[in-house]
Design a protein around this motif. Structure first.
Motif, PDB file in Angstrom:
ATOM      1  N   PHE A  92       0.824  -1.217   0.000  1.00 60.47           N
ATOM      2  CA  PHE A  92       0.000   0.000   0.000  1.00 60.47           C
ATOM      3  C   PHE A  92       0.855   1.263   0.000  1.00 60.47           C
ATOM      4  N   ASN A  93       2.149   1.100  -0.319  1.00 60.32           N
ATOM      5  CA  ASN A  93       3.038   2.273  -0.356  1.00 60.32           C
ATOM      6  C   ASN A  93       2.755   3.109  -1.598  1.00 60.32           C
ATOM      7  N   LEU A  94       3.136   4.386  -1.516  1.00 61.21           N
ATOM      8  CA  LEU A  94       2.992   5.272  -2.676  1.00 61.21           C
ATOM      9  C   LEU A  94       4.386   5.595  -3.193  1.00 61.21           C
ATOM     10  N   TYR A  95       4.585   5.425  -4.486  1.00 61.95           N
ATOM     11  CA  TYR A  95       5.913   5.667  -5.056  1.00 61.95           C
ATOM     12  C   TYR A  95       5.775   5.893  -6.558  1.00 61.95           C
ATOM     13  N   PRO A  96       6.763   6.533  -7.190  1.00 64.12           N
ATOM     14  CA  PRO A  96       6.662   6.742  -8.645  1.00 64.12           C
ATOM     15  C   PRO A  96       7.124   5.502  -9.424  1.00 64.12           C
ATOM     16  N   ILE A  97       6.737   5.447 -10.690  1.00 63.30           N
ATOM     17  CA  ILE A  97       7.103   4.320 -11.562  1.00 63.30           C
ATOM     18  C   ILE A  97       7.940   4.883 -12.710  1.00 63.30           C
ATOM     19  N   LYS A  98       9.022   4.183 -13.045  1.00 60.70           N
ATOM     20  CA  LYS A  98       9.865   4.658 -14.164  1.00 60.70           C
ATOM     21  C   LYS A  98       9.345   4.123 -15.501  1.00 60.70           C
ATOM     22  N   GLY A  99       8.821   2.893 -15.470  1.00 62.63           N
ATOM     23  CA  GLY A  99       8.241   2.329 -16.692  1.00 62.63           C
ATOM     24  C   GLY A  99       9.108   1.273 -17.363  1.00 62.63           C
ATOM     25  N   GLU A 100      10.023   0.646 -16.611  1.00 62.86           N
ATOM     26  CA  GLU A 100      10.806  -0.451 -17.183  1.00 62.86           C
ATOM     27  C   GLU A 100       9.995  -1.748 -17.028  1.00 62.86           C
ATOM     28  N   ILE A 101       9.897  -2.504 -18.130  1.00 61.87           N
ATOM     29  CA  ILE A 101       9.078  -3.733 -18.099  1.00 61.87           C
ATOM     30  C   ILE A 101       9.941  -4.926 -18.521  1.00 61.87           C
ATOM     31  N   ARG A 102       9.768  -6.052 -17.767  1.00 64.97           N
ATOM     32  CA  ARG A 102      10.521  -7.258 -18.141  1.00 64.97           C
ATOM     33  C   ARG A 102       9.643  -8.501 -17.971  1.00 64.97           C
ATOM     34  N   PHE A 103       9.518  -9.261 -19.040  1.00 65.05           N
ATOM     35  CA  PHE A 103       8.815 -10.549 -18.973  1.00 65.05           C
ATOM     36  C   PHE A 103       9.887 -11.625 -19.001  1.00 65.05           C
ATOM     37  N   GLU A 104       9.847 -12.559 -18.037  1.00 67.36           N
ATOM     38  CA  GLU A 104      10.835 -13.645 -18.009  1.00 67.36           C
ATOM     39  C   GLU A 104      10.130 -14.996 -18.059  1.00 67.36           C
ATOM     40  N   ASN A 105      10.231 -15.653 -19.199  1.00 72.84           N
ATOM     41  CA  ASN A 105       9.626 -16.993 -19.388  1.00 72.84           C
ATOM     42  C   ASN A 105       8.168 -17.065 -18.950  1.00 72.84           C
ATOM     43  N   VAL A 106       7.404 -16.077 -19.353  1.00 68.30           N
ATOM     44  CA  VAL A 106       6.000 -16.025 -18.911  1.00 68.30           C
ATOM     45  C   VAL A 106       5.123 -16.944 -19.771  1.00 68.30           C
ATOM     46  N   SER A 107       4.360 -17.798 -19.084  1.00 70.35           N
ATOM     47  CA  SER A 107       3.389 -18.654 -19.785  1.00 70.35           C
ATOM     48  C   SER A 107       2.027 -18.412 -19.172  1.00 70.35           C
ATOM     49  N   TYR A 108       1.009 -18.480 -20.026  1.00 70.35           N
ATOM     50  CA  TYR A 108      -0.354 -18.323 -19.494  1.00 70.35           C
ATOM     51  C   TYR A 108      -1.337 -19.183 -20.284  1.00 70.35           C
ATOM     52  N   THR A 109      -2.167 -19.920 -19.537  1.00 70.63           N
ATOM     53  CA  THR A 109      -3.232 -20.736 -20.141  1.00 70.63           C
ATOM     54  C   THR A 109      -4.565 -20.257 -19.582  1.00 70.63           C
ATOM     55  N   TYR A 110      -5.527 -19.971 -20.450  1.00 72.30           N
ATOM     56  CA  TYR A 110      -6.849 -19.541 -19.974  1.00 72.30           C
ATOM     57  C   TYR A 110      -7.535 -20.726 -19.309  1.00 72.30           C
ATOM     58  N   PRO A 111      -7.920 -20.588 -18.027  1.00 75.42           N
ATOM     59  CA  PRO A 111      -8.453 -21.758 -17.302  1.00 75.42           C
ATOM     60  C   PRO A 111      -9.772 -22.267 -17.868  1.00 75.42           C
ATOM     61  N   ASN A 112     -10.597 -21.367 -18.416  1.00 70.65           N
ATOM     62  CA  ASN A 112     -11.922 -21.822 -18.867  1.00 70.65           C
ATOM     63  C   ASN A 112     -11.882 -22.598 -20.179  1.00 70.65           C
ATOM     64  N   THR A 113     -10.862 -22.322 -21.016  1.00 70.64           N
ATOM     65  CA  THR A 113     -10.811 -23.023 -22.307  1.00 70.64           C
ATOM     66  C   THR A 113      -9.603 -23.948 -22.411  1.00 70.64           C
ATOM     67  N   GLY A 114      -8.644 -23.744 -21.538  1.00 63.38           N
ATOM     68  CA  GLY A 114      -7.418 -24.544 -21.587  1.00 63.38           C
ATOM     69  C   GLY A 114      -6.492 -24.113 -22.716  1.00 63.38           C
ATOM     70  N   ILE A 115      -6.780 -22.961 -23.330  1.00 62.94           N
ATOM     71  CA  ILE A 115      -5.937 -22.496 -24.437  1.00 62.94           C
ATOM     72  C   ILE A 115      -4.667 -21.858 -23.874  1.00 62.94           C
ATOM     73  N   GLN A 116      -3.523 -22.348 -24.339  1.00 61.94           N
ATOM     74  CA  GLN A 116      -2.249 -21.758 -23.892  1.00 61.94           C
ATOM     75  C   GLN A 116      -1.968 -20.537 -24.769  1.00 61.94           C
ATOM     76  N   ALA A 117      -2.161 -19.349 -24.186  1.00 62.08           N
ATOM     77  CA  ALA A 117      -2.050 -18.108 -24.964  1.00 62.08           C
ATOM     78  C   ALA A 117      -0.595 -17.655 -25.080  1.00 62.08           C
ATOM     79  N   LEU A 118       0.217 -17.887 -24.056  1.00 62.36           N
ATOM     80  CA  LEU A 118       1.634 -17.480 -24.091  1.00 62.36           C
ATOM     81  C   LEU A 118       2.508 -18.619 -23.590  1.00 62.36           C
ATOM     82  N   THR A 119       3.668 -18.805 -24.238  1.00 60.79           N
ATOM     83  CA  THR A 119       4.584 -19.874 -23.827  1.00 60.79           C
ATOM     84  C   THR A 119       5.985 -19.313 -23.662  1.00 60.79           C
ATOM     85  N   ASN A 120       6.487 -19.369 -22.454  1.00 67.79           N
ATOM     86  CA  ASN A 120       7.862 -18.943 -22.134  1.00 67.79           C
ATOM     87  C   ASN A 120       8.254 -17.623 -22.819  1.00 67.79           C
ATOM     88  N   LEU A 121       7.438 -16.631 -22.646  1.00 69.68           N
ATOM     89  CA  LEU A 121       7.664 -15.348 -23.320  1.00 69.68           C
ATOM     90  C   LEU A 121       8.650 -14.496 -22.517  1.00 69.68           C
TER      91      LEU A 121
END
Ligand SMILES: Nc1ncnc2c1ncn2[C@@H]1O[C@H](COP(=O)(O)OP(=O)(O)OP(=O)(O)O)[C@@H](O)[C@H]1O
Length: 585
Positions: A334-363
């Motif tokens: 719940f702290n308040l702080y500024p954001i610089k805007g650096e983004i990093r995805f490391e091996n991100v995978s995601y499967t939609y639970p309702n359909t089982g569709i794997q939308a992202l693999t190790n991104l």
């Protein structure tokens, strides 16, 4: 009844009102039943005075008759006043509980995750907060009131009846439990049939709504005859269900009158015999007719209340199902702080639970603060899923997302969402004014501010052409606006928040490339060190980017600058050639 236990805290909160209600029920019942025996007594006096020749005795009898008359008139008036307060306490308590329950359900909905809303139909969610809460409220109000009424009245009246004549009491009451059972049975059938009729009615109105909304498609495909026959078919189904309900309702009253008539017949037959045998007088028979008259409504209500409680229980179970769903994504910072805007995805995978569709693999990819990255790829490649993950509307199944080198899950979720200016693929607008739609994300926005960002989104001149300018109502979901206008209002809404990260999800698809150019360079001039992610199918947007990421089936297949990817001769260069040729031709 276990589901209804959830209501105990509400009962406790309103116990005072409910207790007063019970006191008023006792008083009103007593005042309804108490004068009955005076009617019998009055009849006996009249019968006696007709045969008496003593004038002194007659005077005395008249005095008594007046006293009984006073009681007979005044008691129901006072009972009516008590009934008014009975409703003012119990029904008011039930309305308050309904109000609190609705608010709690709505508040709970707001805490639930994005995927929860994807799992359930909107109509279903709406039902919990409307129809189901009404069912529970009917149990809380009329249900409790009539149950208490019946029990209290039964105790008082049975006391009086048994004191008058136990044998007649037995026969007078005998058919009444059947009346309750019959009412319960019929109410259950009527409820079931009413539900079917309501379902058919809502099917019919959604069909009509759909056909009005899609009138352009219907006319273009000359489907008028098909639509009419489909309407007649649905309308026939609705008529048949309504007729079936009407038949059940038509049987209801005659059968009820028959059972009540049987009770009256018993009183007349048994009472008549006992009168002939000299065991009771005429007044007692009159009393029993009146007692029965009073008892009919509570016994009718009993059947009705039982079916109401069963309905309330089923509804409460459905409400509890939702209330027991826990927040999947919880904020722990719940702290308040500024954001610089650096983004990093490391091996991100995601499967939609309702359909089982794997939308992202190790991104995996990294974006520096101030960089503009364009995401491209075929439909369904997983681009929008990246946007959902970045806003933490869903969580990766594996891998990590970092913002400013800190795991996204450890950030203050409110800061992250506040600092992301998200423009969705379907530009959703609220049924409100353009002004309120643009200023949605900030409080007390001035007209100058709203205008400034509308200009950046190249929509200001359009808005000034509307009759009410910024006060123009956009209609339901913005129906009065064109697709491109909606998109640009939606962009203004994101810009006015002055975010650190811009997230455009195919949000310029409905504007021409020239306007797209203008909007992007307006934003670019203003962006400074803001990070921008543009999801698009158009290569024209890529011009403004530092890098382009091409996705296919949830994986990166190309990444680099425009010239890198052109020389790569892959998906991007093919698309570029196609779109440039199209533009030239
Ligand atoms: N809410 C959802 N529930 C289940 N599956 C989904 C959901 N949203 C997307 N998907 C599936 O996940 C995959 C990736 O979808 P996503 O929306 O990320 O693609 P996209 O690249 O943005 O597509 P488009 O360019 O058409 O918008 C698709 O196969 C899609 O069917």
């Amino acid at each position: 009844m276990s589901a209804l236990k959830t209501l105990n805290p509400y009962f406790l909160k309103h116990k005072k009102l409910l207790l007063y209600g019970v006191v008023f029920i006792i008083l009103s019942n007593f005042l309804t039943i108490f004068p009955i025996k005076f009617i019998g007594k009055a009849i006996n006096i009249i019968a006696h005075s007709l045969t008496s020749s003593d004038s002194l005795d007659k005077k005395q009898l008249l005095k008594q008759l007046l006293l009984y008359g006073g009681i007979i008139v005044l008691a129901p008036i006072t009972s009516g006043i008590m009934k008014f307060y009975m409703r003012q306490t119990i029904i008011v308590a039930s309305r308050r509980i309904e109000f609190e329950l609705k608010n709690n359900i709505y508040k709970h909905y707001q805490t639930l995750s994005f995927s929860f809303f994807k799992k359930f139909k909107i109509g279903d969610l709406m039902n919990r907060i409307s129809e189901d809460v009404v069912n529970v409220r009917q149990y809380l109000g009329p249900g409790i009131m009539y149950s208490a009424n019946l029990s209290i009245m039964l105790i008082i009246i049975l006391g009086y009846m048994l004191a008058s004549d136990p044998i007649m009491t037995f026969y007078a009451i005998l058919p009444l439990p059947f009346l309750s059972y019959f009412i319960y049975n019929q109410s259950t059938v009527i409820n079931k049939k009413t539900k079917i009729v309501q379902g058919k009615q809502s099917e019919l109105s959604s069909f009509v709504q759909d056909s009005f909304s899609g009138i352009r498609v219907i006319k273009s495909f000359t489907k008028e005859d098909y639509i009419i026959s489909k309407y007649i078919d649905q309308s026939n189904q609705y008529r048949n269900e309504t007729l079936s309900l009407t038949t059940t309702e038509a049987i209801f009253s005659p059968l009820m009158i028959l059972i009540i008539g049987l009770s009256n017949l018993f009183i007349l037959y048994i009472g008549g015999q006992r009168y002939i045998d000299g065991k009771i007088n005429v007044g007692t028979i009159t009393d029993f007719f009146l007692y029965l008259n009073v008892l009919i409504w509570p016994f009718t209500a009993l059947g009705w209340v039982i079916s109401m409680i069963r309905r309330a229980e089923a509804s409460m179970e459905r409400i509890n199902d939702f209330l027991s769903v826990k927040e999947e994504i919880k904020n722990s910072n719940f702290n308040l702080y500024p954001i610089k805007g650096e983004i990093r995805f490391e091996n991100v995978s995601y499967t939609y639970p309702n359909t089982g569709i794997q939308a992202l693999t190790n991104l995996s990819f990294e974006i520096e603060p101030g960089e503009t990255i364009v995401f491209m790829g075929k439909t369904g490649a997983g681009k929008s899923t990246i946007a959902l993950l970045l806003e933490r509307l869903i969580e990766p199944n594996s891998g990590m997302i970092y913002i400013d080198d800190q795991p996204l899950s450890e950030h203050n979720i409110n800061i992250i969402r506040d600092k992301i200016g998200y423009v969705p693929q379907e530009s959703f607008l609220f049924s409100d004014t353009i002004y309120n739609n643009i200023s949605y994300g900030i409080e007390n926005a001035t007209l100058e501010q709203v205008e400034k960002y509308a200009k950046k989104a190249e929509i200001h001149s359009n808005i000034m052409e509307f009759k009410d300018n910024y006060q123009t109502e956009v209609g339901e979901r913005g129906v009065t606006l064109s697709g491109g206008q909606k998109q640009r209002i939606s962009i203004s809404r994101a810009l006015i928040k002055d975010p650190t990260i811009f997230l455009f999800d195919d949000s310029l698809s409905a504007v021409d490339t020239e306007t797209e150019e203008k909007i992007l360079s307006n934003i670019e001039n203003d962006i400074g060190i803001k990070t921008t992610l543009i999801i698009t199918h158009r290569v024209s947007s890529a011009k403004h980017s530092n890098r382009i990421i091409v996705l296919d089936k949830g994986k990166i297949i190309e990444m680099g600058t425009h010239s890198d990817l052109i020389s790569n001769q892959g998906f991007y260069s093919e698309l570029y050639k196609k779109q440039i040729t199209q533009k030239l031709s």
